[in-house]
Design a protein around this motif. Structure first.
Motif, mmCIF file in Angstrom:
data_model
loop_
_atom_site.group_PDB
_atom_site.id
_atom_site.type_symbol
_atom_site.label_atom_id
_atom_site.label_comp_id
_atom_site.label_asym_id
_atom_site.label_seq_id
_atom_site.Cartn_x
_atom_site.Cartn_y
_atom_site.Cartn_z
ATOM 1 N N MET A 167 -23.543 -9.106 -4.412
ATOM 2 C CA MET A 167 -22.079 -8.763 -4.172
ATOM 3 C C MET A 167 -22.004 -7.516 -3.451
ATOM 4 O O MET A 167 -22.644 -6.630 -3.907
ATOM 5 C CB MET A 167 -21.326 -8.784 -5.345
ATOM 6 C CG MET A 167 -19.837 -8.778 -5.068
ATOM 7 S SD MET A 167 -18.909 -8.508 -6.451
ATOM 8 C CE MET A 167 -18.604 -10.198 -6.964
ATOM 9 N N ALA A 168 -21.220 -7.722 -2.300
ATOM 10 C CA ALA A 168 -20.984 -6.207 -1.514
ATOM 11 C C ALA A 168 -20.254 -5.273 -2.268
ATOM 12 O O ALA A 168 -19.164 -5.530 -2.968
ATOM 13 C CB ALA A 168 -20.260 -6.588 -0.133
ATOM 14 N N GLU A 169 -20.554 -4.068 -2.016
ATOM 15 C CA GLU A 169 -19.835 -3.079 -2.970
ATOM 16 C C GLU A 169 -18.233 -2.580 -2.095
ATOM 17 O O GLU A 169 -18.314 -2.578 -0.778
ATOM 18 C CB GLU A 169 -20.497 -1.700 -3.045
ATOM 19 C CG GLU A 169 -20.072 -0.544 -3.681
ATOM 20 C CD GLU A 169 -20.592 0.542 -3.968
ATOM 21 O OE1 GLU A 169 -20.838 0.938 -5.173
ATOM 22 O OE2 GLU A 169 -21.151 1.103 -2.791
ATOM 23 N N GLU A 170 -17.245 -2.680 -2.817
ATOM 24 C CA GLU A 170 -15.900 -2.177 -2.205
ATOM 25 C C GLU A 170 -15.599 -0.603 -2.680
ATOM 26 O O GLU A 170 -15.827 -0.455 -3.881
ATOM 27 C CB GLU A 170 -14.761 -3.207 -2.644
ATOM 28 C CG GLU A 170 -15.151 -4.688 -2.190
ATOM 29 C CD GLU A 170 -13.629 -5.393 -2.554
ATOM 30 O OE1 GLU A 170 -12.971 -5.123 -2.119
ATOM 31 O OE2 GLU A 170 -14.117 -6.276 -3.426
ATOM 32 N N LYS A 171 -15.308 -0.054 -1.827
ATOM 33 C CA LYS A 171 -14.967 1.592 -2.099
ATOM 34 C C LYS A 171 -13.372 1.680 -1.694
ATOM 35 O O LYS A 171 -13.138 1.355 -0.672
ATOM 36 C CB LYS A 171 -15.853 2.476 -1.682
ATOM 37 C CG LYS A 171 -17.095 2.555 -2.536
ATOM 38 C CD LYS A 171 -17.930 3.553 -1.933
ATOM 39 C CE LYS A 171 -19.141 3.675 -2.656
ATOM 40 N NZ LYS A 171 -20.125 4.921 -2.377
ATOM 41 N N PHE A 172 -12.714 2.746 -2.553
ATOM 42 C CA PHE A 172 -11.495 3.237 -1.997
ATOM 43 C C PHE A 172 -11.386 4.569 -2.200
ATOM 44 O O PHE A 172 -11.801 4.955 -3.587
ATOM 45 C CB PHE A 172 -10.324 2.453 -2.856
ATOM 46 C CG PHE A 172 -9.118 2.745 -2.425
ATOM 47 C CD1 PHE A 172 -8.096 2.239 -1.192
ATOM 48 C CD2 PHE A 172 -8.379 3.865 -3.024
ATOM 49 C CE1 PHE A 172 -7.234 2.733 -0.726
ATOM 50 C CE2 PHE A 172 -7.089 4.216 -2.695
ATOM 51 C CZ PHE A 172 -6.578 3.803 -1.546
ATOM 52 N N VAL A 173 -11.169 5.289 -1.517
ATOM 53 C CA VAL A 173 -10.877 6.763 -1.801
ATOM 54 C C VAL A 173 -9.631 7.243 -1.170
ATOM 55 O O VAL A 173 -9.504 6.915 -0.058
ATOM 56 C CB VAL A 173 -12.218 7.727 -1.090
ATOM 57 C CG1 VAL A 173 -12.116 9.168 -1.153
ATOM 58 C CG2 VAL A 173 -13.280 7.053 -1.709
ATOM 59 N N PHE A 174 -8.877 8.102 -1.821
ATOM 60 C CA PHE A 174 -7.715 8.577 -1.306
ATOM 61 C C PHE A 174 -7.958 10.098 -1.800
ATOM 62 O O PHE A 174 -7.939 10.438 -2.986
ATOM 63 C CB PHE A 174 -6.538 7.836 -1.941
ATOM 64 C CG PHE A 174 -5.250 8.329 -1.324
ATOM 65 C CD1 PHE A 174 -4.751 8.376 -0.124
ATOM 66 C CD2 PHE A 174 -4.239 9.309 -2.264
ATOM 67 C CE1 PHE A 174 -3.636 9.030 0.296
ATOM 68 C CE2 PHE A 174 -3.258 9.789 -1.967
ATOM 69 C CZ PHE A 174 -2.813 9.721 -0.490
ATOM 70 N N ASP A 175 -7.632 11.070 -1.104
ATOM 71 C CA ASP A 175 -7.649 12.404 -1.289
ATOM 72 C C ASP A 175 -6.341 13.144 -0.545
ATOM 73 O O ASP A 175 -6.496 13.167 0.614
ATOM 74 C CB ASP A 175 -8.961 13.231 -0.897
ATOM 75 C CG ASP A 175 -9.132 14.586 -1.650
ATOM 76 O OD1 ASP A 175 -8.406 14.746 -2.486
ATOM 77 O OD2 ASP A 175 -10.252 15.078 -1.309
ATOM 78 N N SER A 176 -5.537 14.065 -1.416
ATOM 79 C CA SER A 176 -4.412 14.515 -0.652
ATOM 80 C C SER A 176 -4.054 15.638 -1.450
ATOM 81 O O SER A 176 -4.096 15.696 -2.557
ATOM 82 C CB SER A 176 -3.467 13.415 -0.524
ATOM 83 O OG SER A 176 -2.768 13.005 -1.501
ATOM 84 N N LEU A 177 -3.188 16.381 -0.981
ATOM 85 C CA LEU A 177 -2.242 17.439 -1.613
ATOM 86 C C LEU A 177 -0.894 16.868 -1.938
ATOM 87 O O LEU A 177 -0.194 16.364 -1.025
ATOM 88 C CB LEU A 177 -2.085 18.669 -0.830
ATOM 89 C CG LEU A 177 -1.512 19.897 -1.113
ATOM 90 C CD1 LEU A 177 -2.500 20.311 -2.441
ATOM 91 C CD2 LEU A 177 -1.556 20.948 -0.236
ATOM 92 N N GLN A 178 -0.308 16.808 -3.133
ATOM 93 C CA GLN A 178 0.962 16.196 -3.650
ATOM 94 C C GLN A 178 1.649 17.175 -4.745
ATOM 95 O O GLN A 178 0.875 17.870 -5.246
ATOM 96 C CB GLN A 178 0.514 14.686 -4.328
ATOM 97 C CG GLN A 178 0.044 13.706 -3.391
ATOM 98 C CD GLN A 178 0.577 13.147 -2.302
ATOM 99 O OE1 GLN A 178 2.153 13.077 -2.327
ATOM 100 N NE2 GLN A 178 0.055 12.666 -1.108
ATOM 101 N N ASP A 179 2.918 16.923 -4.655
ATOM 102 C CA ASP A 179 3.432 17.696 -5.840
ATOM 103 C C ASP A 179 3.485 16.791 -7.037
ATOM 104 O O ASP A 179 3.325 15.601 -7.220
ATOM 105 C CB ASP A 179 4.881 17.946 -5.210
ATOM 106 C CG ASP A 179 5.904 16.717 -5.204
ATOM 107 O OD1 ASP A 179 5.409 15.442 -5.406
ATOM 108 O OD2 ASP A 179 6.879 16.715 -4.534
#
Length: 88
Positions: free
Chosen positions: A1-13
Motif C-alpha cells: 500500500m502506498a504511503e499517504e502524508k499530509f503536513v501543514f505548518d503555519s503561524l496561527q493565533d
C-alpha cells in the motif's frame, strides 16, 4: 500500500488553533477526519482504541506542546489500566 502524508505548518493565533482543535474533536466523534491544504488532502477514520501521547517542554522562552494520536486500521489493543491524563 502506498504511503499517504499530509503536513501543514503555519503561524496561527490561539483562537484559530482552538477552532482547529474543535474541528478535530468533531472528527473523532464522527470517526472521520478530512484534512486539506493547497491541493494536498488526506482522509482518516479513527476508531477503537488509539495510542495517545502528550509532550510538553519549556526551555528559556521557548515552549512546545506536542499531541500525537496513532491507530491501526484493525486494532485489538487493550487499554492501559494506568492511562490517565489531566488537562486544566
Amino acid at each position: 500500500m502506498a504511503e499517504e502524508k499530509f503536513v501543514f505548518d503555519s503561524l496561527q493565533d490561539c483562537e484559530t488553533i482552538k477552532d482547529f482543535l474543535k474541528a478535530l474533536i468533531d472528527g473523532f466523534e464522527k470517526h472521520s477526519i478530512d484534512l486539506s491544504t493547497n491541493g494536498n488532502e488526506i482522509h482518516l477514520e479513527p476508531h477503537g482504541l488509539l495510542n495517545f501521547t502528550v509532550k510538553a517542554k519549556k526551555k528559556g522562552t521557548e515552549n512546545k506542546l506536542s499531541i500525537k494520536v496513532e491507530w491501526k486500521e484493525s486494532s485489538s489493543v487493550q487499554a492501559s489500566e494506568s492511562a490517565f491524563l489531566k488537562v486544566r
